[in-house]
Design an enzyme around this catalytic site. Structure first.
Site, mmCIF file in Angstrom:
data_model
loop_
_atom_site.group_PDB
_atom_site.id
_atom_site.type_symbol
_atom_site.label_atom_id
_atom_site.label_comp_id
_atom_site.label_asym_id
_atom_site.label_seq_id
_atom_site.Cartn_x
_atom_site.Cartn_y
_atom_site.Cartn_z
ATOM 1 N N THR A 1 -30.148 8.474 -14.361
ATOM 2 C CA THR A 1 -31.383 9.263 -14.473
ATOM 3 C C THR A 1 -31.085 10.734 -14.743
ATOM 4 O OG1 THR A 1 -33.225 10.071 -13.118
ATOM 5 C CG2 THR A 1 -31.278 9.421 -11.922
ATOM 6 N N ASP A 2 -32.080 11.433 -15.287
ATOM 7 C CA ASP A 2 -31.929 12.883 -15.472
ATOM 8 C C ASP A 2 -31.997 13.626 -14.132
ATOM 9 O OD1 ASP A 2 -34.648 12.516 -14.961
ATOM 10 O OD2 ASP A 2 -35.361 13.630 -16.710
ATOM 11 N N GLU A 3 -32.458 12.940 -13.080
ATOM 12 C CA GLU A 3 -32.622 13.630 -11.788
ATOM 13 C C GLU A 3 -31.292 14.081 -11.189
ATOM 14 O OE1 GLU A 3 -35.433 12.005 -9.063
ATOM 15 O OE2 GLU A 3 -36.764 11.351 -10.669
ATOM 16 N N TYR B 1 -32.465 9.896 -3.324
ATOM 17 C CA TYR B 1 -32.398 9.032 -4.516
ATOM 18 C C TYR B 1 -31.441 9.617 -5.544
ATOM 19 C CZ TYR B 1 -33.619 7.327 -9.180
ATOM 20 O OH TYR B 1 -33.551 6.850 -10.473
ATOM 21 N N LYS C 1 -27.782 8.271 -6.967
ATOM 22 C CA LYS C 1 -27.510 7.983 -8.382
ATOM 23 C C LYS C 1 -26.336 8.840 -8.873
ATOM 24 C CE LYS C 1 -29.492 5.598 -10.856
ATOM 25 N NZ LYS C 1 -29.376 4.142 -11.160
HETATM 26 P P1 NAD Z 1 -37.396 -0.814 -10.285
HETATM 27 O O1 NAD Z 1 -37.489 -0.327 -8.887
HETATM 28 O O2 NAD Z 1 -38.650 -1.162 -11.015
HETATM 29 O O3 NAD Z 1 -36.472 -2.108 -10.341
HETATM 30 C C1 NAD Z 1 -35.266 -2.213 -9.637
HETATM 31 C C2 NAD Z 1 -34.831 -3.674 -9.615
HETATM 32 O O4 NAD Z 1 -33.575 -3.759 -8.939
HETATM 33 C C3 NAD Z 1 -35.800 -4.597 -8.876
HETATM 34 O O5 NAD Z 1 -36.035 -5.772 -9.616
HETATM 35 C C4 NAD Z 1 -35.069 -4.916 -7.579
HETATM 36 O O6 NAD Z 1 -35.391 -6.174 -7.043
HETATM 37 C C5 NAD Z 1 -33.612 -4.834 -8.023
HETATM 38 N N1 NAD Z 1 -32.693 -4.535 -6.914
HETATM 39 C C6 NAD Z 1 -32.825 -3.538 -5.989
HETATM 40 N N2 NAD Z 1 -31.821 -3.604 -5.094
HETATM 41 C C7 NAD Z 1 -31.018 -4.642 -5.491
HETATM 42 C C8 NAD Z 1 -29.825 -5.210 -4.957
HETATM 43 N N3 NAD Z 1 -29.232 -4.707 -3.865
HETATM 44 N N4 NAD Z 1 -29.290 -6.268 -5.605
HETATM 45 C C9 NAD Z 1 -29.886 -6.793 -6.699
HETATM 46 N N5 NAD Z 1 -31.015 -6.306 -7.235
HETATM 47 C C10 NAD Z 1 -31.581 -5.235 -6.629
HETATM 48 O O7 NAD Z 1 -36.565 0.284 -11.069
HETATM 49 P P2 NAD Z 1 -36.696 0.788 -12.578
HETATM 50 O O8 NAD Z 1 -37.713 1.850 -12.632
HETATM 51 O O9 NAD Z 1 -36.780 -0.391 -13.457
HETATM 52 O O10 NAD Z 1 -35.273 1.499 -12.757
HETATM 53 C C11 NAD Z 1 -34.156 0.765 -13.220
HETATM 54 C C12 NAD Z 1 -32.954 1.694 -13.332
HETATM 55 O O11 NAD Z 1 -33.242 2.760 -14.232
HETATM 56 C C13 NAD Z 1 -32.565 2.358 -12.011
HETATM 57 O O12 NAD Z 1 -31.158 2.383 -11.944
HETATM 58 C C14 NAD Z 1 -33.127 3.773 -12.116
HETATM 59 O O13 NAD Z 1 -32.362 4.674 -11.372
HETATM 60 C C15 NAD Z 1 -32.998 4.015 -13.604
HETATM 61 N N6 NAD Z 1 -33.962 4.969 -14.179
HETATM 62 C C16 NAD Z 1 -35.303 4.787 -13.984
HETATM 63 C C17 NAD Z 1 -36.216 5.653 -14.594
HETATM 64 C C18 NAD Z 1 -37.703 5.479 -14.432
HETATM 65 O O14 NAD Z 1 -38.480 6.303 -14.909
HETATM 66 N N7 NAD Z 1 -38.177 4.409 -13.789
HETATM 67 C C19 NAD Z 1 -35.751 6.707 -15.372
HETATM 68 C C20 NAD Z 1 -34.365 6.877 -15.533
HETATM 69 C C21 NAD Z 1 -33.480 5.986 -14.944
HETATM 70 O O1 TDX Z 2 -48.896 9.790 -6.361
HETATM 71 C C1 TDX Z 2 -48.142 10.574 -6.964
HETATM 72 N N1 TDX Z 2 -48.557 11.860 -7.188
HETATM 73 C C2 TDX Z 2 -47.794 12.794 -7.806
HETATM 74 O O2 TDX Z 2 -48.209 13.932 -7.994
HETATM 75 C C3 TDX Z 2 -46.835 10.188 -7.409
HETATM 76 C C4 TDX Z 2 -46.322 8.804 -7.166
HETATM 77 C C5 TDX Z 2 -46.068 11.136 -8.050
HETATM 78 N N2 TDX Z 2 -46.510 12.393 -8.239
HETATM 79 C C6 TDX Z 2 -45.659 13.361 -8.968
HETATM 80 C C7 TDX Z 2 -44.240 13.472 -8.478
HETATM 81 C C8 TDX Z 2 -43.476 13.766 -9.760
HETATM 82 O O3 TDX Z 2 -43.502 15.154 -10.042
HETATM 83 O O4 TDX Z 2 -45.566 12.861 -10.309
HETATM 84 C C9 TDX Z 2 -44.248 13.036 -10.840
HETATM 85 C C10 TDX Z 2 -43.678 11.673 -11.205
HETATM 86 O O5 TDX Z 2 -43.433 10.996 -9.987
HETATM 87 P P1 TDX Z 2 -42.765 9.527 -9.942
HETATM 88 O O6 TDX Z 2 -43.552 8.627 -10.825
HETATM 89 O O7 TDX Z 2 -42.574 9.163 -8.514
HETATM 90 O O8 TDX Z 2 -41.386 9.778 -10.700
HETATM 91 P P2 TDX Z 2 -40.154 10.775 -10.405
HETATM 92 O O9 TDX Z 2 -40.093 11.178 -8.990
HETATM 93 O O10 TDX Z 2 -40.211 11.858 -11.450
HETATM 94 O O11 TDX Z 2 -38.921 9.777 -10.712
HETATM 95 C C11 TDX Z 2 -38.980 8.825 -11.800
HETATM 96 O O12 TDX Z 2 -38.285 9.287 -12.915
HETATM 97 C C12 TDX Z 2 -36.875 9.333 -12.826
HETATM 98 C C13 TDX Z 2 -38.440 7.463 -11.380
HETATM 99 O O13 TDX Z 2 -39.156 6.996 -10.252
HETATM 100 C C14 TDX Z 2 -36.967 7.516 -11.118
HETATM 101 O O14 TDX Z 2 -36.468 6.225 -10.819
HETATM 102 C C15 TDX Z 2 -36.283 8.031 -12.341
HETATM 103 O O15 TDX Z 2 -34.923 8.173 -12.120
#
Ligand code: NAD
Ligand code: TDX
Length: 357
Positions: free
Chosen positions: A137-139, A162, A166
């Protein structure tokens, strides 16, 4: 171009992982096998892969319920399917949950990644025709001020449990490259949105709350900025990296699409009003400012020139189209929403927002 045959996708029942499997099976010329390893936490949903199971199940798509921390199970899976590629999505992924319960993040994101690296190293030995791709992630780069971007060489500065977990996993992945010569690639992506997104995250949470006419919780002053990318474009980038990326290198992935949260929520209210036949401003009355997320990163912005220039990637879905597509998907997939709502999600939302006030 690498030859990929048996791809182990971790976290394939989650948001991005399930979209990745669909992308690989339906939008690429891949002819090999995908093995989805997921232990189905609250965020894992088998309904997200119903179409893939019925079209490819037990021929080119296999599901193994396993925890990535369970070394002997992962070893068995490597042997059973002769894995040559790992695409590692599995993680605890929600920042708010990492604040209320960091332990699971350390277990899965740090120890789970370590376990996968160890098994890969042992199983593959000195092989060069294999690949471990880590999805990050960019975080990990921390928080930006009003200007500037994250580059691949921006120093890590994670702020939440988190992002710290990562960041640890990213460092472990590169340590295996340098120490053991394990062929690895890594990608750091900005905020994704799209179908099958678990409704604890901003966009799907707002969509479902709007449908139920519930409050729309905006944290703090609502001026935090995120860079949004349609999930399929994230996955096409991961596909480009695992096919053509250079081992030992990392690639930023982003949407070049920055939005202040409050502006995004206003826009979402307007698009939802359009689709449900309400007045333009009808849903905006639901917006409720709530206590800020502790340590809330102010701004993320990604420079992804390396990916564009070296691997020829470009995004294909602009934000207006992607958001409309996403809204329409949620409006026509009430079955999926109901499976999610019947699980742990509702309990968590209740506790979380009661706590936030
Ligand atoms: P998500 O929470 O929707 O899905 C995570 C999946 O991993 C789930 O299906 C869960 O059951 C599985 N999992 C969790 N713990 C596990 C374990 N111990 N063993 C096996 N499976 C397990 O997450 P996502 O949003 O799809 O993110 C996927 C990846 O992308 C993550 O590594 C996250 O850090 C990265 N990422 C997410 C975003 C975003 O915006 N969502 C952005 C950048 C990077
Ligand atoms: O109810 C809300 N109200 C609100 O203001 C929620 C859920 C979020 N927010 C804000 C927090 C953040 O500034 O919105 C922004 C986006 O929040 P999230 O959807 O929780 O995402 P973020 O915390 O930015 O992280 C996401 O992007 C990077 C993913 O969850 C991560 O897994 C990924 O790595």
């Amino acid at each position: 171009m690498r030859k990929l045959s048996n791809i182990l996708v971790t976290g394939g029942a989650g948001f991005i992982g399930s979209n990745f499997i669909r992308y690989v099976m339906k939008n690429t010329d891949f002819t090999g096998t995908v093995i989805n390893v997921d232990n189905l936490t609250y965020a894992g949903n088998m309904h997200s892969l119903k179409d893939i199971k019925s079209e490819f199940g037990d021929k080119r798509y296999f599901f193994e319920k396993a925890d990535i921390c369970d070394k002997s199970k992962i070893e068995d899976i490597f042997k059973k399917y002769n894995i040559d590629t790992v695409v590692h999505f599995a993680a605890e992924s929600h920042v708010d949950r990492s604040i209320t319960g960091p332990e699971a993040f350390i277990k899965t994101n740090v120890f789970g990644t370590f376990t996968l690296l160890e098994v890969s190293r042992k199983f593959w030995g000195e092989r060069h025709d294999v690949l471990f791709h880590h999805v990050s992630t960019d975080e990990v780069y921390g928080s930006l001020g009003d200007t500037g971007f994250f580059y691949e060489d921006t120093p890590y500065d994670p702020r939440s449990p988190y992002s710290a977990s990562k960041a640890s996993s990213d460092h472990l992945v590169f340590s295996y490259f340098h120490t053991y010569h394990l062929p690895v690639t890594l990608s750091n992506c900005s905020n994704n949105y799209g179908p099958y997104h678990f409704p604890e995250k901003l966009i799907p949470l707002m969509i479902l709350n709007i449908l139920d006419e519930k409050p729309l919780p905006v944290y703090g002053d609502g001026k935090n900025i995120r860079d949004w990318l349609f999930v399929e474009d994230h996955n096409s980038a991961v596909w480009a990296v695992i096919n053509n990326g250079t081992t030992g290198e990392k690639y930023n992935i982003g949407g070049e699409n920055e939005w202040e949260n409050i502006t995004l929520v206003h826009y979402l209210c307007e698009r939802m009003a359009h689709f449900t036949g309400k007045d333009n401003d009808y849903y905006k009355k639901l917006i409720t400012y709530v206590k800020d997320r502790p340590g809330h990163d102010r701004r993320y912005a990604i420079n992804c020139d390396k990916l564009k220039n070296q691997l020829g990637w470009k995004q294909s879905v602009d934000f207006a189209k992607g958001l409309d597509k996403t809204i329409q998907w949620y409006l026509s997939n009430s079955d999926w929403i109901n499976t999610v709502k019947s699980g742990e999600y509702l309990k968590w939302v209740e506790n979380n927002y009661t706590a936030r006030g």
